[in-house]
Write a protein that holds these residues in place. Structure first.
Motif, mmCIF file in Angstrom:
data_model
loop_
_atom_site.group_PDB
_atom_site.id
_atom_site.type_symbol
_atom_site.label_atom_id
_atom_site.label_comp_id
_atom_site.label_asym_id
_atom_site.label_seq_id
_atom_site.Cartn_x
_atom_site.Cartn_y
_atom_site.Cartn_z
ATOM 1 N N ALA A 40 0.833 -1.212 0.000
ATOM 2 C CA ALA A 40 0.000 0.000 0.000
ATOM 3 C C ALA A 40 0.865 1.258 0.000
ATOM 4 C CB ALA A 40 -0.947 -0.005 1.195
ATOM 5 N N ARG A 41 1.929 1.256 0.805
ATOM 6 C CA ARG A 41 2.842 2.420 0.837
ATOM 7 C C ARG A 41 3.549 2.587 -0.496
ATOM 8 N NH1 ARG A 41 4.397 0.746 6.204
ATOM 9 N NH2 ARG A 41 6.185 -0.256 5.263
ATOM 10 N N SER A 42 4.008 1.471 -1.077
ATOM 11 C CA SER A 42 4.700 1.530 -2.371
ATOM 12 C C SER A 42 3.763 2.028 -3.459
ATOM 13 C CB SER A 42 5.245 0.151 -2.753
ATOM 14 O OG SER A 42 6.221 -0.262 -1.838
ATOM 15 N N LEU A 43 2.545 1.551 -3.446
ATOM 16 C CA LEU A 43 1.557 1.968 -4.436
ATOM 17 C C LEU A 43 1.211 3.444 -4.274
ATOM 18 C CD1 LEU A 43 -0.055 0.825 -6.772
ATOM 19 C CD2 LEU A 43 -1.876 0.273 -5.156
ATOM 20 N N THR A 90 12.878 4.967 -8.642
ATOM 21 C CA THR A 90 14.290 5.001 -8.302
ATOM 22 C C THR A 90 14.794 3.562 -8.277
ATOM 23 O OG1 THR A 90 13.893 4.750 -5.928
ATOM 24 C CG2 THR A 90 13.918 7.021 -6.796
ATOM 25 N N MET A 91 16.113 3.386 -8.212
ATOM 26 C CA MET A 91 16.668 2.037 -8.095
ATOM 27 C C MET A 91 16.140 1.354 -6.827
ATOM 28 S SD MET A 91 18.735 1.003 -10.536
ATOM 29 C CE MET A 91 19.769 -0.209 -9.742
ATOM 30 N N GLY A 92 16.038 2.120 -5.751
ATOM 31 C CA GLY A 92 15.540 1.564 -4.499
ATOM 32 C C GLY A 92 14.099 1.098 -4.610
ATOM 33 N N GLN A 93 13.266 1.914 -5.257
ATOM 34 C CA GLN A 93 11.872 1.533 -5.439
ATOM 35 C C GLN A 93 11.764 0.289 -6.312
ATOM 36 O OE1 GLN A 93 10.692 5.379 -6.979
ATOM 37 N NE2 GLN A 93 9.259 5.660 -5.290
ATOM 38 N N LEU A 94 12.514 0.271 -7.396
ATOM 39 C CA LEU A 94 12.477 -0.873 -8.301
ATOM 40 C C LEU A 94 12.922 -2.147 -7.581
ATOM 41 C CD1 LEU A 94 11.838 -1.699 -11.181
ATOM 42 C CD2 LEU A 94 14.165 -1.106 -11.803
ATOM 43 N N SER A 125 11.540 -7.350 -5.036
ATOM 44 C CA SER A 125 11.635 -8.275 -3.895
ATOM 45 C C SER A 125 10.288 -8.500 -3.221
ATOM 46 C CB SER A 125 12.679 -7.794 -2.884
ATOM 47 O OG SER A 125 12.294 -6.570 -2.314
ATOM 48 N N ASN A 126 9.345 -7.577 -3.404
ATOM 49 C CA ASN A 126 8.023 -7.727 -2.789
ATOM 50 C C ASN A 126 7.008 -8.440 -3.677
ATOM 51 O OD1 ASN A 126 8.658 -6.550 -0.324
ATOM 52 N ND2 ASN A 126 8.267 -4.499 -1.073
ATOM 53 N N GLU A 157 19.228 -5.243 -4.677
ATOM 54 C CA GLU A 157 19.484 -4.549 -3.410
ATOM 55 C C GLU A 157 20.885 -3.945 -3.387
ATOM 56 O OE1 GLU A 157 18.720 -7.599 -0.512
ATOM 57 O OE2 GLU A 157 16.547 -7.299 -0.608
ATOM 58 N N HIS A 158 21.857 -4.717 -3.847
ATOM 59 C CA HIS A 158 23.246 -4.258 -3.860
ATOM 60 C C HIS A 158 23.420 -3.058 -4.806
ATOM 61 C CE1 HIS A 158 27.626 -4.524 -3.643
ATOM 62 N NE2 HIS A 158 27.637 -4.439 -4.960
ATOM 63 N N LEU A 159 22.876 -3.172 -6.008
ATOM 64 C CA LEU A 159 23.008 -2.076 -6.977
ATOM 65 C C LEU A 159 22.321 -0.807 -6.494
ATOM 66 C CD1 LEU A 159 22.587 -3.994 -10.342
ATOM 67 C CD2 LEU A 159 24.676 -2.961 -9.431
ATOM 68 N N SER A 160 21.214 -0.949 -5.802
ATOM 69 C CA SER A 160 20.523 0.209 -5.247
ATOM 70 C C SER A 160 21.413 0.927 -4.227
ATOM 71 C CB SER A 160 19.215 -0.238 -4.583
ATOM 72 O OG SER A 160 18.591 0.833 -3.944
ATOM 73 N N LEU A 161 22.055 0.163 -3.371
ATOM 74 C CA LEU A 161 22.954 0.729 -2.367
ATOM 75 C C LEU A 161 24.154 1.425 -3.017
ATOM 76 C CD1 LEU A 161 23.710 0.976 0.677
ATOM 77 C CD2 LEU A 161 24.916 -1.189 0.403
ATOM 78 N N VAL A 162 24.788 0.729 -3.955
ATOM 79 C CA VAL A 162 25.963 1.303 -4.640
ATOM 80 C C VAL A 162 25.565 2.568 -5.405
ATOM 81 C CG1 VAL A 162 27.660 0.895 -6.475
ATOM 82 C CG2 VAL A 162 27.241 -0.857 -4.744
#
Length: 126
Positions: free
Chosen positions: A4-7, A44-48, A53-54, A80-85
């Protein structure tokens, strides 16, 4: 709850977007959100990474991962790793000699060229 938050975040990003293609899609079609190919352009990379993962069903994550000849757990760890980097790089943080909190799982049974490109030394020395 996470979904719900992501949406809600995606909906907010779509409504505030100044992108021509988003304005075209929201103006021409009645769907609440644009198609996935357009929505991904706003993420964003983080959102993607979180969206991937969800995905509730493992078989769906595996289906996406198989396009890249990877296991879904390996693909999730890469995202996850690419988002962090990406975040470190975008904020001009040092990457050299940094202990990263998220590391990716190295594939062991993927395409040989992919596996060898990810290891610092050849997997199958000749």
């Amino acid at each position: 709850m996470v979904y719900a938050r992501s949406l809600s975040k995606l909906d907010s990003d779509v409504k505030s977007s100044k992108e021509d293609f988003i304005r075209h899609l929201t103006g021409k079609y009645e769907e609440e959100l644009p198609p996935i190919w357009a929505a991904v352009e706003l993420m964003t990379m983080g959102q993607l990474s979180k969206w991937f993962s969800n995905i509730r069903l493992r078989k769906d994550r595996q289906s996406i991962s198989s396009v890249y000849q990877m296991n879904e757990k390996v693909m999730t760890s890469f995202c996850e790793h690419l988002s962090l980097v990406r975040n470190y790089a975008a904020h001009h943080a040092r990457l050299w000699n940094r202990q990263l909190t998220k590391t990716f799982i190295l594939p062991t049974n993927a395409d040989e060229a992919l596996v060898e490109s990810l290891y610092s030394r050849p997997v199958n020395p000749r």
